[in-house]
Design an enzyme around this catalytic site. Structure first.
Site, mmCIF file in Angstrom:
data_model
loop_
_atom_site.group_PDB
_atom_site.id
_atom_site.type_symbol
_atom_site.label_atom_id
_atom_site.label_comp_id
_atom_site.label_asym_id
_atom_site.label_seq_id
_atom_site.Cartn_x
_atom_site.Cartn_y
_atom_site.Cartn_z
ATOM 1 N N TRP A 29 26.362 37.691 45.198
ATOM 2 C CA TRP A 29 25.161 37.449 46.013
ATOM 3 C C TRP A 29 24.486 36.159 45.575
ATOM 4 O O TRP A 29 24.046 35.358 46.404
ATOM 5 C CB TRP A 29 24.193 38.635 45.890
ATOM 6 C CG TRP A 29 23.007 38.531 46.812
ATOM 7 C CD1 TRP A 29 22.906 39.024 48.082
ATOM 8 C CD2 TRP A 29 21.757 37.892 46.536
ATOM 9 N NE1 TRP A 29 21.682 38.723 48.620
ATOM 10 C CE2 TRP A 29 20.952 38.026 47.694
ATOM 11 C CE3 TRP A 29 21.241 37.210 45.441
ATOM 12 C CZ2 TRP A 29 19.655 37.511 47.772
ATOM 13 C CZ3 TRP A 29 19.947 36.689 45.519
ATOM 14 C CH2 TRP A 29 19.167 36.843 46.665
ATOM 15 N N ALA A 46 28.686 54.843 62.360
ATOM 16 C CA ALA A 46 29.418 55.471 61.256
ATOM 17 C C ALA A 46 29.060 56.936 61.045
ATOM 18 O O ALA A 46 29.731 57.614 60.280
ATOM 19 C CB ALA A 46 29.182 54.689 59.965
#
Length: 770
Positions: free
Chosen positions: A623, A475
């Site tokens: 999460w 990236a």
């Protein structure tokens, strides 16, 4: 339940046992296991009816079956499987009514109007009518979703869940058996023929997940991506696909760890996801290093042979006949030599054909390895006596930084990939002309090595929603997004009302900007919603909090409520919201909650995000809770996807290279201007002369700040962005300016993750991977 298993011998008769169980008050219910296994002929109906109705747990006796058919549900046993299914449906909150089936055989297309039919009805048209494209309709998949167990760490959560067979996942999403290539029970490759079959199917809604400028620990983009698709699929019953990048083994064994998501939002099996998967990264490594070997071998042979000797070897005589290969014909055409008979070339034409005349100082193609190895950052090659003194300085990069990885991610088919591979520029000649993989004659071999890697990999999440894992470009120096092909196939499979959620690397100033200006430009796809992930932790850092360092406990400022620090840091959130809205796409902020965050802190981020122009902002607990913790986020994304999206690019490709760089620096980063160092100025002139000036720009910049300085947090302004060099990924299709120093080969820390990774040789289970 106190249960007892009574096993009768094969010689048992119809009268054995049942009467005594019927009469025993200590036995409240029993079932007879069918089919009956006996040496003697036994009437099954007689046996099931011999069970007392009040003890008929299976509900198979004629009396219980009759009560069930009359609807006397309170006065009979209901068979456990349908009862369980009804209970599961009840828990979803969806209303279940009577199903209507309408069969039409009128022989006239569209005689029956849609408004005549109740929602949810099944309609079968038996008439002999052909309506072009009429078979293309939105169909809810009816996936089987998985339940997750509460256990300790990521890999234990992953291993506690039994995934569906991957061929079942493929069937659920509408793939045909001949479109799926199984790699064991839990992963498969999907053939590109599926895209051709589905070409007339409308695309679903396209969602990109990005983030604020992160801490070195990351803020949970992958976890949010998985949590969002689990919420949309397993909880809101929408057709939904996640499209994510394949992680490099470098970070997996280094300091960052795996990238399968985390907690109760993972791609499973997470160990296979984080390791070899189906070998795509290894294929890229092999292809990349074949090009590197071809470059140095060509230089060596040109330096040690005459034109005629080179020509004789490049176009060998086979059974007395010389013949150009197809790729050599392309090189001749590129040189303006319109000949196909090797015997007709002049000495000058032979010289042009055999001499690439590579300038070693211009070589940009490096060898790669999918392992963090800092000592390969700079090496000397060619030291063997067999190389006759032709040594040079070179380096290794991490495999995911290879241009071949970026080519894979941006290709829209096998033919397009092959053309991009051929266009890759590896160096310049001494005349200043670009030398490509096609010039080296290696394009066809690269396509062969990559022919399987071009197929997206199918996996699933913890809750059974489908995932494409495909490509993983670096990236920093590439565009940092998963493949165009995976997105395109997924958008067709989900149908018009479905959703495809893909993730862009790093913060919105890097991954999202490249997603819009590079990936969307090449794919032709237009996004509907940006999901921007933010955390209290990162925003406190941007507000002036102490440094956050991987492997070091967080300072107390991040563990205690501090609204002032948080509010100041929301300047970064504000800027990243503006960056997304600059492209005309609505933004939903996902506030990824940690256990140390207070209610007041989370509420403040939601409030400031809305004030900054977000369509909505939602606290998320995926999460810890899986898809359930992202239902509010999923609902906000659904609403945002219904609003008009006025997508636009930041710049036109026809602008000069410097102007495109300046636009990104000023509009996205907040710089006042750019400064091109001498080497960068030379490259701008060279690439423009070589015809590459109209390529999009892929900025190589630190992800730890909106500026070029990783120490500058928040939303800095007024700085000058230095461009020290510019390089070209012509095959992938972009120029990448280097802002500051950019390492393309990570190193191992003092205590890498591999200290905790082990294999249980008895069970075969991987331990310590996270």
């Amino acid at each position: 339940i106190s249960a007892n298993h009574i096993k009768l011998p094969n010689t048992a008769t119809e009268a054995d046992c049942i009467a005594s169980l019927n009469g025993d008050p200590a036995v409240h219910g029993f079932i007879v296991q069918l089919p009956l296994d006996s040496d003697k002929p036994i009437n099954t109906e007689k046996i099931t009816n011999a069970v007392a109705p009040e003890k008929d747990v299976d509900g198979l006796s004629s009396i219980n079956a009759g009560k069930l058919s009359r609807g006397d549900l309170g006065d009979c046993f209901i068979p456990c499987t349908p009862k369980g299914c009804m209970e599961l449906i009840r828990q979803t909150g969806k209303e279940v009514g009577k199903a209507d089936i309408l069969v039409v055989a009128a022989g006239k297309a569209e005689m029956v109007k849609g408004e005549w039919i109740k929602p949810g009805a099944i309609v079968i048209d038996c008439g002999i009518n052909h309506v072009p494209g009429a078979w293309v309709m939105y169909k809810a998949w009816g996936c089987v979703y998985l339940y997750i167990n509460a256990v300790a760490n990521d890999i234990e959560i992953s291993q506690s869940c039994i995934p569906k067979p991957i061929d079942q996942v493929a069937r659920e999403v509408g793939l045909f058996p001949d479109e799926v290539e199984l790699y064991g029970q839990t992963k498969a490759k999907v053939h590109l023929s599926a895209l051709e079959r589905l070409k007339s199917q409308p695309d679903g809604k396209y969602i990109v997940v990005t983030g604020i400028t992160p801490t070195p620990l990351g803020e949970g983009k992958s976890t949010t991506t998985v949590g969002l698709v689990q919420a949309l699929g397993a909880h809101l019953h929408q057709n939904v696909f996640a499209c994510v990048r394949q992680p490099s083994q470098g970070p997996t064994f280094g300091i960052k760890g795996g990238a399968a998501g985390g907690g109760y939002c993972q791609v499973i099996p997470m160990d296979e996801f984080n390791l070899h998967l189906t070998g795509d990264i290894h294929a890229i490594t092999a292809a990349n290093n074949l090009v590197a070997a071809a470059v140095d071998a060509r230089i060596f042979h040109e330096l040690t042979q005459t034109d005629q000797a080179l020509y004789s070897r490049l176009v060998p005589s086979v059974n007395g006949v010389r013949k150009f290969s197809d790729i050599q014909i392309r090189r001749l055409q590129k040189l303006g030599i319109n000949k196909t008979d090797p015997a007709t070339l002049t000495k000058e034409e032979v010289n042009f054909f055999v001499r690439l005349d590579i300038d070693p100082s211009t070589i940009t193609w490096q060898r790669v390895l999918d392992t963090n190895d800092r000592f390969l950052r700079k090496i000397t090659i060619g030291q063997s006596p067999t190389e006759k003194g032709f040594s040079r300085t070179a380096q290794f990069d991490i495999t995911v930084s290879s241009e071949i990885m970026a080519v894979l991610a941006l290709s829209d088919g096998l033919d397009d990939m092959k053309k991009r591979l051929g266009r890759m520029v590896v160096a310049s000649s001494k005349r200043g002309e670009p030398v490509t993989a096609d010039d080296l004659g290696v394009t066809g071999a690269l396509a062969v090595l990559m022919k399987d890697a071009v197929k997206p990999n199918l996996m699933q999440t913890l809750e059974g929603t489908p995932v494409f894992v495909h490509a993983g470009p670096f990236a920093n120096i590439a565009h940092g997004n998963s493949s165009v092909l995976a997105d395109k196939i997924a958008l067709k499979l989900v149908g018009k009302e479905g959703f495809v959620v893909t993730e862009a690397g790093f913060g919105a100033d890097i991954g999202m900007e490249k997603f819009f200006n590079i990936k969307c430009r090449y794919s032709g796809l237009r996004p509907h919603v940006v999901v921007l992930v933010a955390t209290v932790r990162a925003l406190k850092m941007h507000g002036g909090g102490p440094a956050v360092t991987a492997g070091v406990p967080l300072p107390k400022e991040y563990m205690e409520e501090n609204l002032q620090l948080l509010a100041k840091g929301c300047s970064n959130l504000n800027k990243q919201i503006q960056n997304a809205r600059m492209f005309g796409v609505p933004v939903v902020v996902a506030v990824n909650a940690f256990k140390t965050d207070t209610k007041a802190e989370l509420a403040l981020v939601v409030q400031l995000a809305k004030e900054a122009g977000a369509f909505d902002a939602v606290e998320c607990t995926h999460w810890a809770e899986g898809g359930k913790g992202a239902v509010a986020l999923a609902q906000a994304v659904q609403r945002a996807s219904q609003t008009p999206s006025n997508f636009r690019f930041l710049y036109n490709l026809e602008l000069p290279v410097i102007d495109k760089i300046r636009l990104i620096a000023k509009q996205i980063y907040g710089a006042s201007d750019i400064e091109l160092l001498p080497e960068a100025q030379e490259k701008v002139a060279m690439y423009t002369k070589q015809g590459f000036g109209n390529l999009p720009i892929c900025m190589a910049k630190t992800h730890l700040s909106l500026s070029h300085d990783p120490e500058q947090k928040g939303a800095p302004t007024g700085f000058i962005l230095p461009i020290r060099d510019i390089r070209a990924s012509v095959g992938a299709g972009f120029l990448y300016p280097l802002v500051g120093t950019m390492s393309t080969m990570p190193g191992l820390p003092t205590r890498p993750c591999f200290y905790d990774i082990d294999l249980d040789t008895a069970s075969g289970e991987v331990k310590g991977l996270f």
